[in-house]
Scaffold this active site. Structure first.
Site, PDB file in Angstrom:
ATOM      1  N   SER A   6       7.986  75.175 -24.860  1.00  0.00           N
ATOM      2  CA  SER A   6       6.619  75.405 -24.386  1.00  0.00           C
ATOM      3  C   SER A   6       6.013  76.611 -25.095  1.00  0.00           C
ATOM      4  CB  SER A   6       6.625  75.642 -22.875  1.00  0.00           C
ATOM      5  OG  SER A   6       5.378  76.180 -22.489  1.00  0.00           O
ATOM      6  N   HIS A  31       5.371  71.472 -26.479  1.00  0.00           N
ATOM      7  CA  HIS A  31       4.686  71.353 -25.184  1.00  0.00           C
ATOM      8  C   HIS A  31       3.582  72.402 -25.102  1.00  0.00           C
ATOM      9  CE1 HIS A  31       4.649  70.171 -20.901  1.00  0.00           C
ATOM     10  NE2 HIS A  31       4.467  71.454 -20.617  1.00  0.00           N
ATOM     11  N   ASP A  33       0.771  73.996 -22.606  1.00  0.00           N
ATOM     12  CA  ASP A  33       0.357  74.130 -21.209  1.00  0.00           C
ATOM     13  C   ASP A  33      -1.083  74.582 -21.125  1.00  0.00           C
ATOM     14  OD1 ASP A  33       2.683  73.534 -19.588  1.00  0.00           O
ATOM     15  OD2 ASP A  33       3.609  75.219 -20.627  1.00  0.00           O
ATOM     16  N   MET A  35      -4.073  75.594 -18.768  1.00  0.00           N
ATOM     17  CA  MET A  35      -4.369  76.038 -17.403  1.00  0.00           C
ATOM     18  C   MET A  35      -5.826  76.473 -17.322  1.00  0.00           C
ATOM     19  SD  MET A  35      -1.019  78.362 -16.844  1.00  0.00           S
ATOM     20  CE  MET A  35       0.639  77.701 -17.054  1.00  0.00           C
ATOM     21  N   HIS A  64      -0.020  69.261 -21.563  1.00  0.00           N
ATOM     22  CA  HIS A  64       0.120  69.235 -20.106  1.00  0.00           C
ATOM     23  C   HIS A  64      -1.129  69.866 -19.494  1.00  0.00           C
ATOM     24  CE1 HIS A  64       2.597  70.898 -16.428  1.00  0.00           C
ATOM     25  NE2 HIS A  64       1.668  70.041 -16.063  1.00  0.00           N
ATOM     26  N   MET A  66      -3.012  71.202 -16.662  1.00  0.00           N
ATOM     27  CA  MET A  66      -3.006  71.715 -15.286  1.00  0.00           C
ATOM     28  C   MET A  66      -4.444  72.104 -14.990  1.00  0.00           C
ATOM     29  SD  MET A  66       0.495  73.856 -15.592  1.00  0.00           S
ATOM     30  CE  MET A  66       0.447  73.800 -17.380  1.00  0.00           C
ATOM     31  N   MET A 135       7.665  68.428 -12.012  1.00  0.00           N
ATOM     32  CA  MET A 135       7.579  69.894 -12.100  1.00  0.00           C
ATOM     33  C   MET A 135       8.727  70.495 -11.293  1.00  0.00           C
ATOM     34  SD  MET A 135       5.111  70.805 -14.073  1.00  0.00           S
ATOM     35  CE  MET A 135       5.356  72.551 -13.789  1.00  0.00           C
ATOM     36  N   ASP A 173      10.091  70.373 -16.146  1.00  0.00           N
ATOM     37  CA  ASP A 173       9.315  71.497 -16.677  1.00  0.00           C
ATOM     38  C   ASP A 173       9.287  72.630 -15.656  1.00  0.00           C
ATOM     39  OD1 ASP A 173       7.450  73.149 -17.888  1.00  0.00           O
ATOM     40  OD2 ASP A 173       5.762  71.747 -17.683  1.00  0.00           O
TER      41      ASP A 173
HETATM   42  C1  DX5 Z   1       4.559  76.007 -15.810  1.00  0.00           C
HETATM   43  C2  DX5 Z   1       4.350  75.324 -17.129  1.00  0.00           C
HETATM   44  C3  DX5 Z   1       5.576  75.299 -17.940  1.00  0.00           C
HETATM   45  C4  DX5 Z   1       6.025  76.639 -18.424  1.00  0.00           C
HETATM   46  C5  DX5 Z   1       7.515  76.650 -18.342  1.00  0.00           C
HETATM   47  O1  DX5 Z   1       3.348  76.168 -15.176  1.00  0.00           O
HETATM   48  O2  DX5 Z   1       3.946  73.986 -16.923  1.00  0.00           O
HETATM   49  O3  DX5 Z   1       5.513  74.386 -19.025  1.00  0.00           O
HETATM   50  O4  DX5 Z   1       5.636  76.930 -19.719  1.00  0.00           O
HETATM   51  O5  DX5 Z   1       7.952  77.923 -18.587  1.00  0.00           O
HETATM   52  P1  DX5 Z   1       9.428  78.372 -18.302  1.00  0.00           P
HETATM   53  O6  DX5 Z   1      10.340  77.481 -19.075  1.00  0.00           O
HETATM   54  O7  DX5 Z   1       9.444  79.780 -18.755  1.00  0.00           O
HETATM   55  O8  DX5 Z   1       9.662  78.219 -16.807  1.00  0.00           O
HETATM   56 ZN    ZN Z   2       4.102  72.410 -18.723  1.00  0.00          ZN
END
Ligand code: DX5
Ligand code: ZN
Length: 229
Positions: A6, A31, A33, A35, A64, A66, A135, A173
């Site tokens: 990620s 990956h 993320d 947000m 991903h 979110m 998750m 994840d």
């Molecule tokens: C969490 C994200 C993850 C995050 C995981 O909100 O969706 O993809 O990057 O990070 P680690 O592996 O550090 O928990």
């Molecule tokens: Zn993620």
């Protein structure tokens, strides 16, 4: 077994170089993320980052979302070069049309489920998706501890896939390190997203290789009929 580092745990001052480092590590997917500060209490980065890394790597760009309003973002991420887009089942009645929208761009569809959401919510969509993202932490931040109770969801996803003759990936994840990757692989996970668990290691290449090997070994128990007793 697919390893998906990620980018959230990478050095934010050099996304391009970090993406190249991920590709060189032998990881199959990158990956990303996204947000939005609404669906989760944090903001990460947007389509521009996907656009910057796209020409630099041939890895699968696994986005991903979110986000509370993926409907207004999907097209930008597709244009930026995303290969697959994952939306959250917590968006309720919007899910069906979001799946359709991603499909209409001929991209792979992922559906994510938070730790507190019932697996019954994803059941109606299983035949329509390429990836189920279980998750293993509450989304929003990297570096959180793995929530052990989510393992039963991975097993449920695995059972349903078998029972219904489907072939979606089962991705985990959040809090994934060598040990929790093994725990998830034993329950049927086949895609491992990891941020701090991989970027925190001295050699990313070595860590990716080690995680894949550990997951592969742990998954062998799945083919052992005794493992279900
Ligand atoms: C969490 C994200 C993850 C995050 C995981 O909100 O969706 O993809 O990057 O990070 P680690 O592996 O550090 O928990
Ligand atoms: Zn993620």
């Amino acid at each position: 077994m697919i390893i998906a580092p990620s980018l959230l745990a990478a050095d934010f001052s050099r996304f391009g170089a970090e993406a190249v480092r991920v590709e060189k590590s032998g990881a199959e997917w990158l990956h990303l993320d996204i947000m939005d500060g609404q669906f989760v209490p944090n903001i990460s980065f947007g389509p521009q980052v996907v656009k910057v890394v796209r020409p630099l790597v041939s890895s699968v760009l696994d986005v991903h979302l979110m986000c509370q309003r993926p409907d207004i973002l999907i097209e930008s991420f597709v244009k930026a070069g995303a290969d697959q887009l994952t939306i959250h089942v917590e968006l309720g009645e919007k899910v069906e049309s979001l799946i359709w929208k991603i499909r209409s761009f001929k991209k792979k569809v992922g559906l994510a489920i938070n730790p507190g959401t019932s697996m019954q919510e994803v059941k109606p969509f299983l035949s329509k998706i390429d990836l189920l993202l279980v998750m293993t932490v509450n989304p929003g931040f990297g570096g959180q501890p793995f929530i052990t109770e989510t393992l039963s969801k991975v097993r449920q996803a695995y059972y349903w896939r078998k029972e219904k003759g489907l072939n979606y990936h089962i991705q985990v994840d959040g809090g994934i390190n060598f040990s929790t990757a093994a725990d998830c692989a034993k329950e049927g996970a086949d895609v491992f997203v990891s941020g701090t668990g991989l970027f925190g290691q001295k050699s990313l290449r070595g860590a990716v290789k080690k995680m894949r090997k550990i997951a592969k070994k742990a998954s062998e128990a799945l083919n052992d009929p005794k493992s279900f007793l």
